[in-house]
Design an enzyme around this catalytic site. Structure first.
Site, PDB file in Angstrom:
ATOM      1  N   HIS A   1       0.812  -1.223   0.000  1.00 27.54           N
ATOM      2  CA  HIS A   1       0.000   0.000   0.000  1.00 27.54           C
ATOM      3  C   HIS A   1       0.840   1.264   0.000  1.00 27.54           C
ATOM      4  O   HIS A   1       0.315   2.354  -0.249  1.00 27.54           O
ATOM      5  CB  HIS A   1      -0.908   0.002   1.232  1.00 27.54           C
ATOM      6  CG  HIS A   1      -1.698  -1.242   1.383  1.00 27.54           C
ATOM      7  ND1 HIS A   1      -1.343  -2.245   2.281  1.00 27.54           N
ATOM      8  CD2 HIS A   1      -2.808  -1.683   0.753  1.00 27.54           C
ATOM      9  CE1 HIS A   1      -2.215  -3.236   2.182  1.00 27.54           C
ATOM     10  NE2 HIS A   1      -3.105  -2.929   1.267  1.00 27.54           N
TER      11      HIS A   1
ATOM     12  N   GLU B   1      -2.953   3.153   2.044  1.00 26.11           N
ATOM     13  CA  GLU B   1      -2.477   3.811   0.828  1.00 26.11           C
ATOM     14  C   GLU B   1      -2.601   5.330   0.939  1.00 26.11           C
ATOM     15  O   GLU B   1      -1.710   6.076   0.504  1.00 26.11           O
ATOM     16  CB  GLU B   1      -3.251   3.307  -0.397  1.00 26.11           C
ATOM     17  CG  GLU B   1      -2.734   3.919  -1.687  1.00 26.11           C
ATOM     18  CD  GLU B   1      -3.524   3.516  -2.921  1.00 26.11           C
ATOM     19  OE1 GLU B   1      -3.584   4.318  -3.866  1.00 26.11           O
ATOM     20  OE2 GLU B   1      -4.091   2.398  -2.931  1.00 26.11           O
TER      21      GLU B   1
END
Length: 321
Positions: A85, A137
């Site tokens: 991520h 993320e």
């Protein structure tokens, strides 16, 4: 045995969405952990879940990976892998300060968003990031720039409530695993409110997210139920449930494993759509199909393929030298 085994319907047709399951970024991240174990031996530490799937995490744990929440939980004499991520810049900086060996498994498509955001920041822009607050993320992307250089929006309403600097041009970036349709509406609102806002050369939502959502749209309209195999903390998997509901199958649900299936939900279900999020391995799809065969006398599986994928990402040089 005549009739259904438990569910109340004799026959079940399964529409199997394609593409589904692992994307190139997830394949690469898992391989990075496996190669690190081969090169350095166990244990290899991994900051956060390498991808959002417990089956994958537990499989790597069995091979010697140790998953931790933060870098200070890792000893300095063992390598550490950063998840697919992406991480804030402060994480590799801290690893270097501690003289640790680290391997960055950030998906190259997420890294592209990082580079674009840095580029716009160097040009003097304030960045608007479309994404979900708290997702790893998003945390990683916002951590590429100084505090205050980026604003997060999750909804169209957020766009109209957005307070941005008057003296800076604007640019936008997008979390890679969002709903294509939802993001389109947010982008339209951004461009309506800020006509001069700059964007990436190519859209940020990754090919795998787009392809999996397109496949679900195709099967949802013909399915009495859609099952998305994936983790509850997987953004792309949750979006697949949303897409299935929006495109004709209100009876869509997220499950992690076959053991999570509630067979009482199958009343009136003759056609079942199945897909898997980008971090769910194919073995879990096979497991669900096998469970269906155990509960119905006759199961017919038909694959509905809307795109072919042949994307591959290179491994970090540290693991190939």
């Amino acid at each position: 045995m005549s009739g259904p085994k438990e569910t109340g319907g004799e026959c079940l047709t399964i529409l199997l969405a394609g593409p589904r399951g692992f994307c190139a970024g997830v394949d690469r991240a898992i391989l990075i952990v496996e190669r690190a174990l081969e090169k350095f031996g166990a244990p290899v530490y991994v900051r956060h879940e390498i991808v959002h799937n417990r089956f994958v995490v537990e499989s790597l744990e069995a091979k010697g990976a140790v998953f931790v929440d933060e870098l200070d939980q890792c000893p300095t004499d063992r390598p550490v892998v950063f998840s697919a991520h992406g991480v804030p810049k402060s994480v590799p900086e801290a690893a270097e300060a501690r003289e640790m060996i680290y391997v960055d498994a950030t998906c190259p498509l997420v890294s592209k968003v990082h580079r674009e955001s840095e580029h716009h920041h160097r040009k003097g822009c304030h960045i608007v990031l479309i994404g979900h607050a708290g997702h790893p993320e998003v945390v990683g992307t916002m951590g590429q720039l100084p505090d205050g250089a980026m604003s997060l929006v999750e909804t169209v309403a957020d766009v109209y409530a957005l307070d941005v600097p008057d003296d800076k041009p604007l640019a936008f970036a997008t979390q890679t695993t969002l709903s294509v349709d939802e993001t389109r509406d947010i982008l339209a609102a951004l461009r309506e409110r800020f006509p001069d806002i700059r964007g990436p050369k190519k859209e940020d939502i990754c090919y795998a997210t787009t392809n999996r959502q397109a496949a679900v749209k195709e099967i949802a309209q013909d399915s009495d139920m859609v099952m998305v195999i994936g983790a509850p903390n997987s953004s792309n998997s949750r979006r697949l449930v949303d897409v299935a509901r929006e495109y004709g199958c209100p009876k869509a649900q997220l499950i992690q494993r076959a053991k999570d299936i509630d067979w009482d939900d199958f009343d009136g279900v003759k056609t079942l759509g199945i897909t898997a999020g980008a971090s769910a391995p194919e073995v879990l799809v096979d497991e669900v199909i096998s469970a269906c065969r155990d509960h119905f006398d006759q199961v017919t599986v038909r694959e509905v393929v809307t795109a072919e994928e042949n994307v591959e990402f290179k491994l970090p040089r540290l693991l190939t030298a």
